[in-house]
Design a protein around this motif. Structure first.
Motif, PDB file in Angstrom:
ATOM      1  N   UNK A  25      47.658  47.038  33.474  1.00  0.00           N
ATOM      2  CA  UNK A  25      47.679  45.650  33.016  1.00  0.00           C
ATOM      3  C   UNK A  25      48.049  44.645  34.095  1.00  0.00           C
ATOM      4  N   UNK A  26      48.426  45.132  35.265  1.00  0.00           N
ATOM      5  CA  UNK A  26      48.819  44.209  36.324  1.00  0.00           C
ATOM      6  C   UNK A  26      47.580  43.698  37.046  1.00  0.00           C
ATOM      7  N   UNK A  27      47.417  42.410  37.147  1.00  0.00           N
ATOM      8  CA  UNK A  27      46.263  41.805  37.822  1.00  0.00           C
ATOM      9  C   UNK A  27      46.447  41.948  39.326  1.00  0.00           C
ATOM     10  N   UNK A  28      45.412  42.437  39.985  1.00  0.00           N
ATOM     11  CA  UNK A  28      45.476  42.594  41.427  1.00  0.00           C
ATOM     12  C   UNK A  28      45.012  41.315  42.123  1.00  0.00           C
ATOM     13  N   UNK A  29      45.512  41.115  43.347  1.00  0.00           N
ATOM     14  CA  UNK A  29      45.095  39.979  44.174  1.00  0.00           C
ATOM     15  C   UNK A  29      44.622  40.532  45.510  1.00  0.00           C
TER      16      UNK A  29
ATOM     17  N   UNK B 257      38.549  39.330  39.166  1.00  0.00           N
ATOM     18  CA  UNK B 257      38.371  39.496  40.610  1.00  0.00           C
ATOM     19  C   UNK B 257      36.896  39.472  41.000  1.00  0.00           C
ATOM     20  N   UNK B 258      36.039  40.027  40.152  1.00  0.00           N
ATOM     21  CA  UNK B 258      34.612  40.021  40.436  1.00  0.00           C
ATOM     22  C   UNK B 258      34.071  38.595  40.474  1.00  0.00           C
ATOM     23  N   UNK B 259      34.487  37.759  39.507  1.00  0.00           N
ATOM     24  CA  UNK B 259      34.046  36.370  39.491  1.00  0.00           C
ATOM     25  C   UNK B 259      34.588  35.612  40.694  1.00  0.00           C
ATOM     26  N   UNK B 260      35.830  35.910  41.073  1.00  0.00           N
ATOM     27  CA  UNK B 260      36.398  35.250  42.257  1.00  0.00           C
ATOM     28  C   UNK B 260      35.587  35.575  43.504  1.00  0.00           C
ATOM     29  N   UNK B 261      35.276  36.871  43.692  1.00  0.00           N
ATOM     30  CA  UNK B 261      34.536  37.286  44.885  1.00  0.00           C
ATOM     31  C   UNK B 261      33.108  36.763  44.876  1.00  0.00           C
ATOM     32  N   UNK B 262      32.493  36.708  43.701  1.00  0.00           N
ATOM     33  CA  UNK B 262      31.096  36.315  43.606  1.00  0.00           C
ATOM     34  C   UNK B 262      30.906  34.816  43.741  1.00  0.00           C
ATOM     35  N   UNK B 263      31.839  34.012  43.177  1.00  0.00           N
ATOM     36  CA  UNK B 263      31.635  32.565  43.109  1.00  0.00           C
ATOM     37  C   UNK B 263      32.660  31.771  43.908  1.00  0.00           C
ATOM     38  N   UNK B 264      33.666  32.438  44.461  1.00  0.00           N
ATOM     39  CA  UNK B 264      34.649  31.721  45.274  1.00  0.00           C
ATOM     40  C   UNK B 264      35.531  30.780  44.477  1.00  0.00           C
ATOM     41  N   UNK B 265      35.888  31.142  43.261  1.00  0.00           N
ATOM     42  CA  UNK B 265      36.727  30.294  42.411  1.00  0.00           C
ATOM     43  C   UNK B 265      38.051  31.000  42.147  1.00  0.00           C
TER      44      UNK B 265
END
Length: 1298
Positions: A301-305, A738-746
């Motif tokens: 459940x811990x979100x990775x950064x 994380x996938x959305x962050x890597x794909x769209x830079x948000x």
């Protein structure tokens, strides 16, 4: 771990007897459990082999084994005093004042936070043991040793035991209760070191339950506190406390989770950085398990950064990696992942160039921050102390150091503490050794040592194809790619322990460059061996094994399919063929390679063409129109349109159209197209028309929105989402976010139904659209539970899961059937399943679930109509014989009908165990199948197996010639006449085997009769006699026959064995003795018959004109026909054959038919010459032909010879016919020489067909002038017909003429 040593040989003592027992505590396996003094105690105990007092509890009445034990119990039943022993008392403070001892009360232990991916699960240690490192082994505190079958052993060390005063009953009474509650037998023993040993007997499940109860009742209590992120608290508790209750029940612990309510008012809201303490109370066994389970939940459940460190010099990367990347492995025990790019090259004139990429750390936020600080601290130390020096090493040896992911560089780093960097430019013939100043001399020596230790070889594989027409680099390139693709080079690397480097990029694709393969290794033999293997591979895979064709690059994904499944399906269907897709995104060429068993060039070409047609048909069925659009935007804005790592372009391009920025990029090995100055401002978009138009418009709008200062503003946008979807939107370990962050830079933050997205506007809009789509998808999801009897599940699933996969693909749903196995908890107890055995669960979008449900129910109804069943009982023994004897019939039954047969596996049923065969289908099908199977089962059940011991010397007699004797035995006993069934009924050992056993299998009555017949024959054989008959060796062949046919016939007729000496080539002294073995009466009959056969036949001499001898003999063919047709022999009364008369021969050297590329009827490409044959010349007189045989046969042979002489007299002409190749000769000879014999009869000619395959060898024809011309025309007609039928077709040309 050592267990209990019983007696002197390790065997368990007899039940009810006292036993000498020594407890060996698991010192080596759980070192953190004991202090130094306690471990010393155990070593003393092991050395002295102390006598232990044994308490054995057998039942409720506590029957005690042995008088000494009874005495011990009687003296201290309540206080549980330790019994007195006569050996060394290692627990004595007087003898060992430094040992310490005594039990202590549980001390709360606080564990620091260490959650997130890759974290270790802390263990619960108390007292001074808390200073030891934590471990992830949940069961480390109290070892449970698996003993012999049905037995487990548990050790409770003194420090692990609960004080007697805290027990609710005495230990013996507690053991009695546990035995009653778990249906086990428990033997409790105690050693002189005060370790208590429990030996548990029973089923595995009951032993696990007893293990848990012993720890719950008797092991020491302890309290552990662990620190976890506060945001995970709801997942530890679960809905209405269900999760924490489940954990407490599983581990027999009490778990205290802090209240969410703040002390001064409203409910507290936790930030990502907040932590809470969870307290776990329980025994030595349950607490570590509870800690481990809680940490598993935290990790999920811990979100990775992810953080990137870009300011570290590349030359320091190897020291951050560590030798052989050891430090990365250590880092990844703290965080999820650490990426440190290799740094082997420096491309600048200065010592070092920038690295290929940043250091990337992924994991839980706090752990990532701590690791980053640690790395930056190390880098500061390195910068102050590191220097470099140049080492002279030739450039061609540089590849030694970088091969195998820089294996050699890492060896230098491990040995000398320095790294090796490969420079370019002026320093190309040297290497850089970089590291601490005091380590550089050793690094210098290691590099020089390594550079001198390797051998290398080069192979230009283009040379394998120099003889072909066209460019040899093309097949060399394609075969190199194929061997790389199939792992051949990888296998050679492993086999010969060396490095193989293949060309890539321009070196591979430029047709003007050689295709050189480099081999590097320490052993000259290995290098040469690998080179030979590589040369063999390239010589085997010729250009004819390759086919190239082009497909629109954007259509390649139609071939590849999802996750590469399309390519796998193609290669599975077309065995021996491989498919190579282009490496460049814009390249259209696809390469097919054949590497199957066939060596026929036409078959190979046909296979390649079939695969090409299949691929083109796949593309044709799915292809879309591809359009190309070019828009012009100043080059300075291209980077902003792309964004960092293409994030902005991803937001603008949801349909993934192909985009290229700037001038066209040269493909490897191809010249660059001429570019105009404006090309750098162009953006080329290719794809489906709608996608291309949408992307072009989106890029134009985005370009228009960029401010004049070029700084694109960052916006933040809030949105609401259903709280219960938090876990799905975040994903496991934050995967979705994380996938959305890597794909769209948000940046995306989700908390309690409130979401925020930060980034540039187009990226925020794209991320919001994707999240809204996911929310809609989750809200649209439905779950349907169908109650379908389990016997119908296999029909719905289909063979290999094909039917259910088709439903899942068609309707976009997931269909779940009950699992056959059950999950177990930490104690091995079955956990309740969430799916009943009759339940089928469908999950997915509502519409898809509804349609899948309807189809499954319809299929169920259909199967119910076919649900007539029948069973046939069978034993495991009958099942075994059924599989052996009737597998073919069962397969035929399955193929010919639609019934479903459920036949148990033969190894799953004991021989005497009863089981059933189930038949399912329509009423008529079931009835018919049951009739057939019942007969098979009846035969199998009545099948018996008997082994007869017969000396091996009699086996051949029992089999008989061609198996005739064995057949008579089996058929005469009522057994089968089928050849395969015969082989199953009576099995003889292999000739090489040293075995006398004959196995007879079948119906018991048949087996009895066969055994009786065999025994009778063997008894007769024992009474056999052997007589010897002298027969001249030259007559032996009359008794043997072709492939022994006459001998076999004689043996079968007279029921004897005939042993005829073998005549070896060149041997002149073959024995004349022939041995006949059998019953005296049969031997006499066989002997008389043989003597009659070899009796000297009558003979008659015929004189043939000497000049015609060779013409009549026809190179021995005529004599052979006489022997074959009339069973006579021909000799010449010991005279040598006369010399062959000279014949006219034409000069054919200058007029041979030529083989060219022109298509022409091969029957017109020949050379023909006719001359006269002098039959009157030659030696005068007659030459004797002696004919031996029966009188009537001699007369027939004489008549045939007279005809042959008359024919030879008329053979006044000789013709020489030369064909353009030897491939036509088979048409002329015919099967078994039948065709050439027919030509002889029809034309009266003597025809000699050359046996040599050399071009220009003539076919020679002797006969009358009309006869040889007729023979020539027949032969040419055969050749012409053969060409028109496609047989022996060859292209050629020649000069035909008389």
């Amino acid at each position: 771990m050592s267990g209990l040593i019983k007696g002197t040989d390790g065997a368990a003592p007899a039940e009810g007897s006292a036993s000498q027992t020594t407890a060996v505590a698991p010192v080596d396996e759980t070192p953190y459990l004991l202090s130094t003094a306690a471990r010393l105690m155990q070593q003393h105990a092991l050395a002295a082999q102390e006598e232990a007092v044994t308490y054995e509890v057998k039942n409720e009445d506590a029957v005690v084994a042995g008088a000494p034990i009874a005495k011990a119990e009687k003296s201290a039943p309540e206080h549980n005093e330790e019994p007195k022993v006569r050996s060394l008392d290692v627990s004595s403070d007087e003898a060992f004042p430094t040992l310490g001892g005594g039990s202590r009360k549980p001390t709360p232990t606080h564990f620091p936070s260490g959650w997130g991916a890759g974290m270790a699960a802390p263990m619960a240690n108390d007292g001074e043991r808390n200073r030891e490192s934590a471990t992830t082994s949940a069961g480390a505190f109290t070892p449970a040793v698996q003993g012999s079958s049905g037995q487990s052993t548990i050790y409770l060390l003194p420090s692990q035991k609960r004080p007697v005063s805290e027990l609710r009953k005495t230990p013996i009474e507690l053991v009695k209760d546990i035995m009653r509650g778990t249906s086990t037998k428990i033997e409790m023993q105690r050693t002189s070191t005060h370790t208590t040993v429990f030996i548990i007997s029973g089923t595995e499940l009951n032993r696990q339950r007893a293990n848990r109860e012993i720890h719950r009742e008797m092991s020491a209590r302890k309290t552990v506190t662990i620190e976890i992120p506060a945001i995970v608290r709801p997942h530890i508790i679960g809905r209405a406390g269900t999760k924490v209750q489940e954990l407490e029940s599983m581990t027999a612990t009490r778990i205290k989770v802090p209240q969410l309510q703040a002390s001064n008012g409203p409910a507290a809201e936790y930030d990502d950085e907040d932590t809470i303490d969870i307290t776990i109370e329980g025994d030595e066994y349950g607490v570590p398990i509870a800690v481990h389970k809680i940490n598993e939940i935290v990790a999920e459940r811990t979100i990775t950064v992810t953080t990137r460190i870009s300011d570290i010099p590349g030359e320091l990367y190897p020291f951050i990696q560590g030798p052989h990347r050891k430090f990365i492995e250590e880092y990844e025990t703290k965080v999820q992942r650490v990426q440190v790019p290799d740094y082997f090259y420096s491309a600048k004139s200065q010592p070092f160039s920038p690295p290929s990429g940043p250091i990337v750390i992924t994991g839980e936020k706090r752990a990532v921050q701590e690791l980053r600080a640690e790395i930056e601290r190390k880098v500061a130390e390195f910068k102050a102390a590191f220097h470099f020096v140049l080492v002279p090493v030739k450039k061609e040896k540089h590849r030694f150091f970088t091969s195998n992911r820089g294996q050699l560089i890492h060896e230098v780093l491990a040995t000398a503490g320095c790294t090796v960097i490969l420079p370019e430019g002026a320093k190309a013939d040297s290497l850089i050794v970089y590291g601490p100043s005091d380590k550089i001399p050793q690094g210098y020596q290691e590099v020089m040592k390594a550079s001198n230790a390797y051998q290398q070889a080069w192979i230009d594989v283009c040379k394998a194809y120099l003889s072909i027409s066209g460019e040899p680099k093309l097949p060399a390139r394609d075969i190199t790619r194929y061997l790389d693709h199939t792992g051949e080079f990888r296998s050679l690397r492993s086999e010969f322990d060396l490095e193989i480097t293949t060309p890539s990029g321009d070196d591979l694709y430029d047709l003007n460059k050689p295709c050189v393969i480099h081999i590097i290794g320490k052993s000259t033999d290995n290098v040469n061996g690998a080179r030979a293997k590589i040369q063999e591979l390239y010589s085997r895979l010729t250009p004819g094994h390759i086919l190239r064709f082009e497909v629109e690059p954007l259509h390649h994904r139609l071939i590849v399919g999802k996750d590469g499944r399309g390519v796998r399906r193609i290669t599975d269907k077309f065995l021996g063929l491989s498919l190579l897709l282009p490496e460049g995104a814009g390249d259209a060429e696809i390469v097919l390679v054949y590497d199957g068993p066939s060596r026929d060039s036409e078959a190979i070409s046909r296979s390649l063409e079939e695969l090409r047609e299949h691929i083109l048909s796949l593309v044709e069925a799915q292809k879309f129109d591809v359009v190309e659009k070019i828009i012009t935007i100043p080059r300075s804005f291209h980077a902003k349109i792309q964004g960092e790592e293409n994030t902005t372009l991803n937001a603008l391009n949801p349909a993934s159209a192909h985009v290229h920025f700037g001038a066209p990029k040269a493909r490897p090995g191809r010249p660059t197209a001429t570019a105009s100055p404006d090309d750098e401002d162009k953006i080329t978009i290719r794809g489906a028309k709608a996608n291309v138009d949408n992307l072009a418009a989106a890029i134009q709008r985005f370009f228009a929105s960029i401010p004049k200062n070029g700084n694109i503003p960052i916006v933040a946008e809030q949105f609401d989402y259903p709280t219960h979807l938090s876990a799905q939107l975040i994903g496991a370990k934050g995967a979705n976010v994380n996938k959305l962050r890597a794909e769209l830079g948000v940046e995306i933050n989700l908390k309690e139904g409130q979401g925020e997205i930060k980034g540039i506007q187009v990226a925020v809009d794209a991320a919001k659209r994707k999240l809204e789509s996911q929310i809609k998808e989750h809200l649209d999801k439905a779950t349907e539970r169908l109650s379908i009897p389990q016997e119908f599940h296999s029909a719905i699933i289909g063979s290999g899961g094909n039917s259910v996969r088709r439903l899942e693909t068609r309707y976009g749903v997931r269909i779940m059937f009950p699992k056959s196995g059950r999950e177990k908890d930490a104690d091995g107890t079955d956990l309740p399943t969430k799916q009943d055995s009759h339940e089928v669960i469908i999950k997915g979008a509502k519409d898809g679930v509804s349609k899948a449900r309807a189809e499954i129910l319809a299929l169920w109804e259909y199967e119910k109509d076919k649900s007539f069943t029948a069973t046939i009982p069978i034993t495991g023994r009958g099942l075994e014989f059924m599989f052996k004897n009737a597998s073919k019939e069962i397969k035929q039954l399955r193929d010919d009908s639609n019934v479903r047969l459920d036949i148990p596996q033969r190894d799953a049923v004991q021989k005497d165990e009863q089981t059933v065969i189930k038949i399912r289908g329509t009423e008529d099908e079931v009835k018919s199948a049951k009739t057939i199977l019942s007969k098979i089962v009846k035969e199998a059940e009545q099948t018996t197996l008997r082994t007869i011991i017969v000396e091996k010397k009699y086996h051949r007699s029992l089999i008989g010639p061609g198996g005739q004797t064995l057949r008579e035995i089996v058929v005469g006993a009522g057994g089968p006449d089928d050849k395969q069934a015969l082989a199953r009924t009576v099995r003889f050992p292999n000739q090489e085997a040293d075995c006398n056993e004959i196995v007879v299998q079948g119906n018991s009555a048949v087996v009895d009769r066969i055994a009786s017949a065999i025994e009778k024959i063997v008894e007769q054989k024992k009474n056999q006699i052997t007589e010897t008959v002298e027969v001249a060796p030259e007559k032996h062949r009359h008794l043997i026959g072709r492939e022994g046919s006459i001998r076999k016939e004689l043996e079968a007729k007279f029921r004897v064995t005939i042993d005829i000496p073998r005549q070896k080539p060149g041997q002149t002294n073959t024995s004349p003795d022939i041995n006949i073995t059998g019953i005296a009466e049969d031997v006499d009959k066989a002997k008389d018959h043989i003597l009659e056969m070899v009796k000297e036949p009558k003979s008659e001499t015929v004189g043939i004109p000497t000049r015609l001898h060779h013409a009549v003999a026809d190179c021995g063919q005529f004599v052979y026909r006489l022997q074959r047709d009339f069973n006579v022999s021909i000799d010449h009364n010991g005279q040598h054959c006369p010399p062959k008369p000279e014949e006219w021969e034409p000069d054919l050297n200058g007029s041979l038919p030529l083989i060219t590329d022109n298509e022409e009827d091969a029957s017109q490409c020949f050379t023909w010459e006719v001359g006269e044959s002098d039959t009157q010349g030659g030696e005068e007189g007659d030459f004797p032909w002696v004919i031996r045989g029966k009188p009537d046969q001699i007369a027939k042979a004489k008549a045939e010879i007279a005809m042959a002489v008359a024919l030879a007299e008329r053979q006044s002409s000789v013709g020489y016919l030369v064909l353009p190749g030897s491939s036509k000769l088979g048409l002329i000879i015919g099967p078994g020489g039948s065709q050439v014999e027919k030509i002889r009869r029809d034309t009266g000619c003597r025809i000699t067909v050359p046996r040599s395959q050399d071009v220009g060898e003539p076919i020679v024809m002797h006969g009358s002038k009309e006869g040889v011309e007729k023979a020539k025309e027949i032969i040419l007609g055969l050749v012409k017909n053969g060409d028109s039928n496609g047989r022996g077709r060859r292209r050629g040309n020649g000069n035909g003429g008389a």
